[in-house]
Write a protein that holds these residues in place. Structure first.
Motif, PDB file in Angstrom:
ATOM      1  N   VAL A 178       0.814  -1.325  -0.066  1.00 10.96           N
ATOM      2  CA  VAL A 178      -0.025   0.007  -0.027  1.00 10.96           C
ATOM      3  C   VAL A 178       0.912   1.059   0.081  1.00 10.96           C
ATOM      4  N   ASN A 179       0.357   2.114  -0.621  1.00 12.88           N
ATOM      5  CA  ASN A 179       1.098   3.253  -0.813  1.00 12.88           C
ATOM      6  C   ASN A 179       0.800   4.284   0.350  1.00 12.88           C
ATOM      7  N   GLY A 180       1.264   3.880   1.390  1.00 14.17           N
ATOM      8  CA  GLY A 180       0.899   4.685   2.584  1.00 14.17           C
ATOM      9  C   GLY A 180       1.457   4.016   3.944  1.00 14.17           C
ATOM     10  N   ASP A 184      -3.110   2.578   6.903  1.00 11.81           N
ATOM     11  CA  ASP A 184      -3.666   2.496   5.689  1.00 11.81           C
ATOM     12  C   ASP A 184      -3.788   0.987   5.337  1.00 11.81           C
ATOM     13  N   ILE A 188      -7.428  -1.689   4.794  1.00 13.20           N
ATOM     14  CA  ILE A 188      -7.281  -2.849   3.723  1.00 13.20           C
ATOM     15  C   ILE A 188      -7.807  -3.935   4.375  1.00 13.20           C
TER      16      ILE A 188
ATOM     17  N   VAL B 393       0.279  -3.086  -5.992  1.00 12.23           N
ATOM     18  CA  VAL B 393       0.456  -2.003  -4.990  1.00 12.23           C
ATOM     19  C   VAL B 393      -0.827  -1.053  -5.027  1.00 12.23           C
ATOM     20  N   LEU B 394      -1.521  -0.973  -3.825  1.00 13.12           N
ATOM     21  CA  LEU B 394      -2.941  -0.279  -3.459  1.00 13.12           C
ATOM     22  C   LEU B 394      -2.696   1.054  -3.095  1.00 13.12           C
ATOM     23  N   GLU B 395      -3.628   1.865  -3.419  1.00 12.29           N
ATOM     24  CA  GLU B 395      -3.668   3.285  -2.840  1.00 12.29           C
ATOM     25  C   GLU B 395      -4.521   3.227  -1.533  1.00 12.29           C
ATOM     26  N   PRO B 396      -4.067   3.968  -0.492  1.00 11.12           N
ATOM     27  CA  PRO B 396      -4.967   4.139   0.791  1.00 11.12           C
ATOM     28  C   PRO B 396      -6.371   4.146   0.322  1.00 11.12           C
ATOM     29  N   GLU B 398      -7.922   1.749  -1.070  1.00 10.11           N
ATOM     30  CA  GLU B 398      -8.375   0.922  -1.914  1.00 10.11           C
ATOM     31  C   GLU B 398      -8.983  -0.555  -1.366  1.00 10.11           C
TER      32      GLU B 398
END
Lengths: 402, 402
Positions: A178-180, A184, A188, B393-396, B398
């Motif tokens: 995760v980009n966080g 975050d 998920i 890779v997920l975004e916060p 998602e």
């Protein structure tokens, strides 16, 4: 004679009781649950500790796994308690020791929580679980799950140590980045748990990881014998290790196995870039607040809000401990200093702890003659970027000119 | 009651005798020297093994360090002997075990040689030493030297695992790379030793590293109790571990501590890209030839000509053992298989050993009911390039769609 003296789960906030033979997560009130044992009955046993076993399963009577066949072990526990004479001299702490949690499967203390948590999940018949992680816990849980035949879903920040991705991947677990931050990742996972009904293995949302972590406390007391430490310093992200050590100290005291007059003072060490527990402790609060824009190279302690913060703070207050934040420069300097003086390549989180010991000695909170144990939670080799190196390259046949 | 029963050094080729209280390197005839103990006197002791110690120093009476104050320890030894039931089932070896040398300081079995070698160097008053290395030995010796206050000069191939450079660098050692193989590094070290008079800590050029390595053999026998293994497989580069294990087996037999009817068959495992011992064994030779253009991802066993090759081969012949070479594909496949089935992220050298066990079972050399121990010499995390991974890779915010 039982293998385990586990009795029930209990909520430290509202007092609700839960059974240990069914899967449980948080209390209905939202608090983590703690595992209780029948200590009165255990007191009547000749041998509380099974000294024929070498690792943390020597404490199986104080662990939640009922059937020994459910134990999933890679040989974890009974890590060395090393004297640190040269570093101790620099710090003015003659009796400085390191509990080296690098010497454990997967190279970090997360193996303890995974060993006991995965064993209990197997006992409960869990087949799939999910968890957010800053890297090392995900690696440990993935590998122990592989050995147990459980399928894990792991979500970690893109900035988590790259090697931990590889540990997760090679185990056959499902990995998502995760980009966080870990918070975050946690959201998920929560969604996945809700949609799919997976077991939620998030920190303190499953009650057994802490039971693995607490064995650090048992081992410290057993290794110190009749001279328990005055101070134990611990790098604090989620804080489960510190909560676990505090629980272990109290259980051993209850069982008559604690040989000192008062419990060691527990110290929560954080990085200045993510210090919610330190702020709460300084303000005498019982809970912490979410730390905005947290950042530190000691990635394992980049936890902006810990679900068990109130338990960490209770442990600090009850043992007359404290909370300290150190800078990135102190962490980096101390990591190198520890390698040069003692031959230990420790992780940044472990370096933070020695840096904190230095500060606490300087301001007099630690006395010169006190016995001080620093917990190094993992190997430096899991953080290759913490060291830069640019050695000369020779051609075959060249010689070294001095 | 002595701390050590060391008596003298002896050349296995020409029989020359040397004293253990002065620095020695190779015999004047060019052969490595082996350490001898007064086993007859030791037999009269009540306790040969000091069971109060947890690591390899429990065998201090069979180690060369005379004064306990000279011991340099980071808590090494007594690594787990793990059952491998799932992998064993795949391989048709019901009684398959792994001696996991990843759980040791610096994450590789090289720590054993370094602990004993550096301790003895300290006892001998050595202040500077030099060595060529394929990475892990240099890392271990650098860190133990830091703890001992000895200055090491380390030369390693540019292709050696990058993490080992960082371990050397953070310890404060002098590090040089060579654009070649360990044999090229060896020549550079030889020149430095000649010019500067440094102690030469190259494999088997100093006689004490093997004494640390042999403790793997003691531990295996102690951990197996009355049921010693039938077969021990070992990844063979310089071969010191195998020579050491053979020495340990003989010493324990001499002392009455070996409980079997005949010694375990020792197996030297190499990679097809660098298999000089296998070739020599197949040709019934007593020495190996230099292996041209050697190459393997199992970098620790990329040794084209080992100085102790004749001792390795003797150990194979004397125990009715054998030598096997495996392919790069087998190594890579087995590394992943071991993680998926057993939760152990082992190094490529360790994977080579399990791949060899598979082959030897298939061709009947290993019987289905035999007790087989595979030595994993280090952690997979020291070889991050052995695993490739490309997670989503997920975004916060998602969610994971299944």
């Amino acid at each position: 004679m039982s293998f385990s003296y586990v009795s029930h789960l209990e909520c430290p906030k509202c007092g609700s009781i839960y059974a240990h033979h069914k899967p449980n997560q948080l209390c209905q009130c939202g608090s983590p649950l703690l595992v209780n044992y029948d200590l009165e009955e255990l007191k009547n046993e000749n041998e509380i500790i099974n000294k024929e076993r070498n690792g943390l399963w020597r404490y199986h009577k104080l662990l939640p796994v009922i059937d020994p066949d459910h134990v999933v072990s890679l040989g974890e526990g009974m890590t060395p308690l090393l004297s640190m004479p040269a570093l101790g001299e620099k710090l003015g702490i003659a009796n400085l020791l390191m509990k080296d949690e690098g010497m454990i499967p997967t190279g970090s203390f997360k193996a303890r929580g995974a060993a006991v948590g995965v064993s209990k999940a197997r006992e409960l018949g869990i087949t799939r679980l999910a968890m957010p992680t800053n890297g090392n816990a995900g690696a440990a849980w993935s590998l122990y799950c592989a050995r147990a035949g459980i399928k894990p879903y792991i979500v970690m920040p893109v900035d988590a140590p790259v090697i931990t991705r590889k540990e997760v991947a090679i185990s056959g677990a499902e990995l998502f980045l995760v980009n966080g931050l870990i918070s975050d990742a946690g959201k998920i996972v929560a969604s996945l748990v809700k949609e799919e009904g997976f077991y939620d293995a998030s920190t303190l949302k499953e009650p057994y990881r802490i039971e693995g972590k607490k064995t650090m406390g048992y081992e410290i007391l057993e290794q110190c014998g009749s001279e328990p430490p005055d101070v134990i310093l611990y790098p604090t992200g989620g804080g489960v290790g510190l909560i676990g050590i505090y629980k272990a100290l109290k259980e051993f005291r209850e069982l008559g196995l604690f040989k000192g007059s008062r419990l060691p003072r527990l110290v929560a060490v954080q990085a200045e870039g993510c210090a919610p527990i330190v702020k709460a402790w300084e303000e005498h609060k019982s809970e912490s607040e979410f730390w905005e824009n947290s950042e530190t190279a000691a990635f394992g302690i980049n936890v902006p809000k810990a679900i068990g913060d109130f338990l960490v703070l209770e442990a600090l207050y009850e043992t007359n401990g404290c909370a300290v934040a150190v800078s990135e420069d102190e962490i980096s300097f101390t990591q190198r200093q520890t390698a040069e003086l003692e031959g230990s390549f420790i992780c940044p989180e472990g370096a933070a702890v020695f840096a904190a010991a230095k500060r606490l000695r300087e301001n007099g909170w630690i006395k010169a003659d006190e016995k001080v144990i620093c917990l190094n939670t993992g190997q430096g080799i899991k953080y290759p970027d913490s060291v830069s190196v640019d050695p000369p390259v020779l051609e075959p046949g060249e010689i070294i000119r001095k």
